[in-house]
Design an enzyme around this catalytic site. Sequence first.
Site, PDB file in Angstrom:
ATOM      1  N   THR A 190      -3.249   3.460  14.104  1.00  0.00           N
ATOM      2  CA  THR A 190      -2.757   4.466  13.169  1.00  0.00           C
ATOM      3  C   THR A 190      -1.709   5.391  13.771  1.00  0.00           C
ATOM      4  O   THR A 190      -1.639   5.581  14.986  1.00  0.00           O
ATOM      5  CB  THR A 190      -3.924   5.299  12.611  1.00  0.00           C
ATOM      6  OG1 THR A 190      -3.462   6.076  11.508  1.00  0.00           O
ATOM      7  CG2 THR A 190      -4.484   6.229  13.676  1.00  0.00           C
TER       8      THR A 190
ATOM      9  N   GLN B  84      -5.726  12.082  13.283  1.00  0.00           N
ATOM     10  CA  GLN B  84      -5.311  10.703  13.472  1.00  0.00           C
ATOM     11  C   GLN B  84      -5.486  10.254  14.923  1.00  0.00           C
ATOM     12  O   GLN B  84      -5.765   9.080  15.182  1.00  0.00           O
ATOM     13  CB  GLN B  84      -3.863  10.526  13.012  1.00  0.00           C
ATOM     14  CG  GLN B  84      -3.671  10.765  11.518  1.00  0.00           C
ATOM     15  CD  GLN B  84      -4.634   9.941  10.659  1.00  0.00           C
ATOM     16  OE1 GLN B  84      -4.589   8.720  10.644  1.00  0.00           O
ATOM     17  NE2 GLN B  84      -5.523  10.635   9.938  1.00  0.00           N
TER      18      GLN B  84
ATOM     19  N   HIS C 289      -8.739   8.335  15.941  1.00  0.00           N
ATOM     20  CA  HIS C 289      -8.981   6.914  15.702  1.00  0.00           C
ATOM     21  C   HIS C 289      -9.028   6.094  16.981  1.00  0.00           C
ATOM     22  O   HIS C 289      -9.872   5.218  17.139  1.00  0.00           O
ATOM     23  CB  HIS C 289      -7.873   6.337  14.810  1.00  0.00           C
ATOM     24  CG  HIS C 289      -8.064   6.597  13.352  1.00  0.00           C
ATOM     25  ND1 HIS C 289      -8.924   5.867  12.569  1.00  0.00           N
ATOM     26  CD2 HIS C 289      -7.494   7.504  12.526  1.00  0.00           C
ATOM     27  CE1 HIS C 289      -8.886   6.308  11.327  1.00  0.00           C
ATOM     28  NE2 HIS C 289      -8.023   7.296  11.269  1.00  0.00           N
TER      29      HIS C 289
ATOM     30  N   GLU D 121       3.633   5.350   9.371  1.00  0.00           N
ATOM     31  CA  GLU D 121       2.542   4.915   8.494  1.00  0.00           C
ATOM     32  C   GLU D 121       2.187   6.051   7.530  1.00  0.00           C
ATOM     33  O   GLU D 121       2.130   5.873   6.322  1.00  0.00           O
ATOM     34  CB  GLU D 121       1.336   4.528   9.343  1.00  0.00           C
ATOM     35  CG  GLU D 121       0.108   4.149   8.519  1.00  0.00           C
ATOM     36  CD  GLU D 121      -1.144   4.036   9.365  1.00  0.00           C
ATOM     37  OE1 GLU D 121      -2.089   3.389   8.895  1.00  0.00           O
ATOM     38  OE2 GLU D 121      -1.196   4.600  10.472  1.00  0.00           O
ATOM     39  N   HIS D 122       1.905   7.211   8.097  1.00  0.00           N
ATOM     40  CA  HIS D 122       1.600   8.404   7.312  1.00  0.00           C
ATOM     41  C   HIS D 122       2.661   9.468   7.609  1.00  0.00           C
ATOM     42  O   HIS D 122       2.897   9.798   8.770  1.00  0.00           O
ATOM     43  CB  HIS D 122       0.241   8.999   7.703  1.00  0.00           C
ATOM     44  CG  HIS D 122      -0.901   8.045   7.635  1.00  0.00           C
ATOM     45  ND1 HIS D 122      -1.467   7.472   8.757  1.00  0.00           N
ATOM     46  CD2 HIS D 122      -1.602   7.564   6.577  1.00  0.00           C
ATOM     47  CE1 HIS D 122      -2.464   6.688   8.400  1.00  0.00           C
ATOM     48  NE2 HIS D 122      -2.563   6.719   7.077  1.00  0.00           N
TER      49      HIS D 122
ATOM     50  N   ASP E 139      -7.017   8.905   3.379  1.00  0.00           N
ATOM     51  CA  ASP E 139      -7.942   7.989   4.042  1.00  0.00           C
ATOM     52  C   ASP E 139      -9.162   7.700   3.178  1.00  0.00           C
ATOM     53  O   ASP E 139      -9.783   6.641   3.309  1.00  0.00           O
ATOM     54  CB  ASP E 139      -8.400   8.569   5.378  1.00  0.00           C
ATOM     55  CG  ASP E 139      -7.330   8.491   6.449  1.00  0.00           C
ATOM     56  OD1 ASP E 139      -6.403   7.689   6.308  1.00  0.00           O
ATOM     57  OD2 ASP E 139      -7.430   9.250   7.434  1.00  0.00           O
TER      58      ASP E 139
ATOM     59  N   GLU F 249      29.589 -28.027  -8.238  1.00  0.00           N
ATOM     60  CA  GLU F 249      28.716 -28.094  -7.058  1.00  0.00           C
ATOM     61  C   GLU F 249      28.531 -29.528  -6.557  1.00  0.00           C
ATOM     62  O   GLU F 249      27.810 -29.748  -5.587  1.00  0.00           O
ATOM     63  CB  GLU F 249      27.357 -27.468  -7.383  1.00  0.00           C
ATOM     64  CG  GLU F 249      27.450 -25.954  -7.614  1.00  0.00           C
ATOM     65  CD  GLU F 249      26.088 -25.283  -7.643  1.00  0.00           C
ATOM     66  OE1 GLU F 249      25.061 -25.987  -7.706  1.00  0.00           O
ATOM     67  OE2 GLU F 249      26.057 -24.040  -7.584  1.00  0.00           O
TER      68      GLU F 249
ATOM     69  N   HIS G 211      22.509 -33.212 -12.202  1.00  0.00           N
ATOM     70  CA  HIS G 211      21.955 -32.001 -12.822  1.00  0.00           C
ATOM     71  C   HIS G 211      22.445 -31.895 -14.268  1.00  0.00           C
ATOM     72  O   HIS G 211      21.666 -31.603 -15.180  1.00  0.00           O
ATOM     73  CB  HIS G 211      22.389 -30.751 -12.041  1.00  0.00           C
ATOM     74  CG  HIS G 211      21.606 -30.507 -10.791  1.00  0.00           C
ATOM     75  ND1 HIS G 211      21.556 -31.407  -9.771  1.00  0.00           N
ATOM     76  CD2 HIS G 211      20.854 -29.438 -10.414  1.00  0.00           C
ATOM     77  CE1 HIS G 211      20.805 -30.918  -8.798  1.00  0.00           C
ATOM     78  NE2 HIS G 211      20.357 -29.722  -9.175  1.00  0.00           N
TER      79      HIS G 211
END
Length: 437
Positions: free
Chosen positions: A240, A262, A265, A331-332, A365, A419, A424
């Site tokens: 984190t 944080q 963690h 992340e945050h 969270d 092409e 096609h």
Amino acid sequence: MRTTDLRGRELSRGDLLSLVPRAALGANVAVERVRPLVDDVAARGESALREQALQFDGVEGHALRVPAELVAGSLADCPADVREALTELIARLRLGSAAQVPAERVTEIGAGARITQRWQPVSRVGLYAPGGKAAYPSSVIMNAVSAQVAGVPSLALASPAQQDNGGLPHQAVLWAAALCGIDEVYAIGGAGAIAAFAHGVHEIGLEPVDVVTGPGNVFVAAAKRVVSGKVGIDSEAGTTEILVIADGSADPRFVAADLISQAEHDEAAASVLVTDSEEFAARVLAEVGERAPKTQHADRVRAALEGPQSAVILVSDLETAARVSNAYGPEHLEIQTRDDEGVLAAITDAGAIFVGSYTPVSLGDYLAGSNHVLPTGGTARFAAGLGAHTFLRPQQIIHYDLEALAATEAPLLALARAEGLPAHGEAVSARFEQEGI
């Protein structure tokens, strides 16, 4: 926490990318460490998983697949207040996730010509919940509810075996699984779990999945990178990180508490403060020095805050603060300034953004209604966090009648000739030969 002073410097985006703090061990290094583990599970299945469980979790002889009755029965030991909180989390997340499912849409291209855009869920998903330094029932719910709201019919959950729980995943992980209605649960952790989801393990009845999701440490993130392409992944959600943009109007107590939250963690967790006020930075550091030693995981917090991935960054103004944040791709991201909306307008790259003094990351969270499985290590610059959308694939359903096809024949033949792919065009013309037109 170390301090980096960027004031008075003209810095390009490339400069900022090289200057923002990062962990000493990056995903590229971790990939080389986990690739042999992933390959071993692919080759030897259950035997490799058991060897890895003994090596990394100190567990042996346990059931790799948790009996369904043990998952359901675990709720008997769940405290009433925790069960109520988990139930509330599920309800809030279902509301937030439902907004991520687009409605089917039909576009009329012309008379008799239409395209239907639908969002189809994948068939099977492997959900990972960490189980190292803490239990994460909230991560189980973030993964499971998002997949269920998307309509995924088959879910499997893996979480590391715990020595103190008889080789089962953490009890709280089982509570969350039971509340979400998941009965396919495996006591498998780390890179081995990611490999097992991707390749399947026939001996224990684990069928391969289409998508692997869930947070973990840098080795889990690296294992996802290894299997990406064989299966889909949500993002490389590793250890984190939080970045706080704050000025002198913010409360240093709040900012310090958020940085510590944080860091709790993992020793490799990243806590970064970006501010245009040297005086405010000093006040935050003083608060951190006061609060950090008193928290339960003080040693872990100290290691995280003293690591190369954490820092206080001084900038000349909030415009530069936003540029630093965008280069970091947190992340945050928290914004606590006099002009929160102005700073927010300058933000382009972040996993989740928490605006204002009363919107801490810890709310996200647990009970904000948002999803906390988010990209880390700078990958928020190009990847999204987990949501119902993670498990959905847009599909275009095209329907033209004969008249509508006829209206396209001439320009289509022209494009096919240009092409060098005449067959096609012939595939269109054949329809009119058949109809005698």
